[in-house]
Design a protein around this motif. Structure first.
Motif, short mmCIF file in Angstrom:
data_model
loop_
_atom_site.label_atom_id
_atom_site.label_comp_id
_atom_site.label_asym_id
_atom_site.label_seq_id
_atom_site.Cartn_x
_atom_site.Cartn_y
_atom_site.Cartn_z
N UNK A 68 46.65 42.19 34.36
CA UNK A 68 46.14 43.34 35.11
C UNK A 68 44.64 43.50 34.91
N UNK A 69 44.18 43.27 33.71
CA UNK A 69 42.75 43.40 33.42
C UNK A 69 41.95 42.33 34.18
N UNK A 70 42.48 41.10 34.22
CA UNK A 70 41.80 40.03 34.96
C UNK A 70 41.79 40.32 36.46
N UNK A 71 42.91 40.84 36.97
CA UNK A 71 42.98 41.18 38.40
C UNK A 71 41.99 42.29 38.73
N UNK A 72 41.84 43.27 37.82
CA UNK A 72 40.89 44.35 38.05
C UNK A 72 39.45 43.87 38.12
N UNK A 73 39.16 42.76 37.43
CA UNK A 73 37.82 42.19 37.46
C UNK A 73 37.67 41.09 38.52
N UNK A 74 38.69 40.95 39.38
CA UNK A 74 38.71 39.92 40.43
C UNK A 74 38.54 38.52 39.83
N UNK A 75 39.14 38.33 38.66
CA UNK A 75 39.05 37.06 37.94
C UNK A 75 40.33 36.27 38.22
#
Length: 267
Positions: A227-234
C-alpha cells in the motif's frame, strides 16, 4: 530385414520418450520462468510503458534495496507471524469443529446452512469489523487469517469424515470403544489426507487475510509495504512486495507438502 527394423522401432521410440520424461520437471519450470521474465524485460519500455508494468531488473533492484536496509525482512516477519498464528488457530478450530459436528448427522445438517451463510461472506469485508473490535495491532490480522483458513479446513475435514469406512466405526463400537476412541483411532487417521488438503488450500488464504487487513490499517507487514509503494506510485515496489509474498507462500506450501509426504510415507 523389415521385421527386424519393426522390432527395433518401439525400442527407439520408447527410449526417446523415456529420456524426455526422465528430465526433472523443475528444468521446464525454470525455463518457463526465464522465458516470461525475458519477455517482460524486453516488453517493458518498448511495448508497454514501464510505469505500468515496471521490469524484472527494476524489481530486483528494489528488492536488494529493501534487503540492504532490512525493511523487507521486518515486514515479511510481521506478515509471516500473523499468517502462521492465524493459520494455527484456524486449522485447529476447523479440525475440532469438523470432528465435533461431523460425527453426528443431525447436528451437521442443522448447522450446515448457518456455516455456509457465514462462509459466503467475503472475508475481506470482515476486516473493518475486526479492526473496530481489536484495534490496528496484530490481533485483527491474526483473526482474519484464522477465519480465512477455518472454513477450508473445516469443509475438507468434514468431507474426510464422510469418507471414513463405516464398517470400521461399527467394529470399534462393537468392541466397546467410546466416541473419543473412535475419533482418535478411526475418524482422525482416515481424514488426514483431507485435512492436509484443507491445510494446503488454507495457507495462501491465510496470507490473503493477513495482507488484506494490513492494507486497511497497519504500519508494518507486506500489505503495508504494498500500500505504501502504491501510494508513492512506485510500481516496482508493488511488484517487489508481491513477489516476496509469492516466494514465501510457495516456500511454506513446499514445507507443508514435504511434511505431508513424511507423514504418509507408509503409502
Amino acid at each position: 530385414m523389415s521385421e527386424a527394423m519393426m522390432r527395433d522401432e518401439p525400442k527407439i521410440a520408447n527410449g526417446s520418450s523415456g529420456s524426455w520424461h526422465s528430465r526433472p520437471i523443475w528444468m521446464y519450470r525454470l525455463l518457463l520462468a526465464v522465458m516470461i521474465l525475458v519477455a517482460w524485460q524486453l516488453a517493458s519500455g518498448r511495448l508497454i510503458d514501464s510505469f505500468w508494468v515496471s521490469s524484472p531488473a527494476a524489481i530486483v533492484i528494489r528488492l536488494m534495496q529493501w534487503i540492504g536496509n532490512g525493511s523487507l525482512q521486518h515486514h515479511l516477519w510481521v506478515t509471516l507471524y500473523e499468517t502462521l498464528a492465524g493459520f494455527a488457530l484456524g486449522s485447529i478450530a476447523g479440525v475440532v469443529a469438523a470432528l465435533v459436528f461431523g460425527i453426528n448427522d443431525t447436528v451437521r445438517r442443522t448447522i450446515d446452512p448457518f456455516v455456509l451463510a457465514i462462509y459466503g461472506v467475503p472475508k475481506v469485508a470482515l476486516a473493518p469489523l475486526f479492526i473496530m473490535w481489536f484495534g490496528i495491532g496484530l490481533a485483527p490480522k491474526i483473526v482474519l487469517a484464522a477465519v480465512s483458513v477455518f472454513f477450508l479446513v473445516f469443509f475438507n475435514t468434514l468431507g474426510g469424515i464422510r469418507e471414513v469406512d463405516i464398517k470400521m466405526v461399527e467394529a470399534m463400537r462393537m468392541m466397546g470403544a467410546n466416541r473419543f476412541n473412535i475419533q482418535r483411532h478411526v475418524v482422525l487417521p482416515g481424514s488426514l489426507p483431507w485435512i492436509f488438503l484443507g491445510l494446503k488450500l488454507g495457507l495462501p488464504y491465510g496470507f490473503v487475510g493477513a495482507v488484506a487487513a494490513e492494507m486497511m490499517a497497519s504500519n508494518a507487514g507486506i500489505g503495508f509495504l504494498t500500500q505504501n509503494s502504491a501510494g508513492q506510485l512506485d510500481t516496482a515496489g508493488v511488484f517487489a512486495a508481491l513477489f516476496a509474498l509469492i516466494g514465501f507462500t510457495s516456500l511454506l506450501n513446499e514445507c507443508l507438502g514435504r511434511l505431508e509426504s513424511w507423514i504418509f510415507r507408509w503409502r
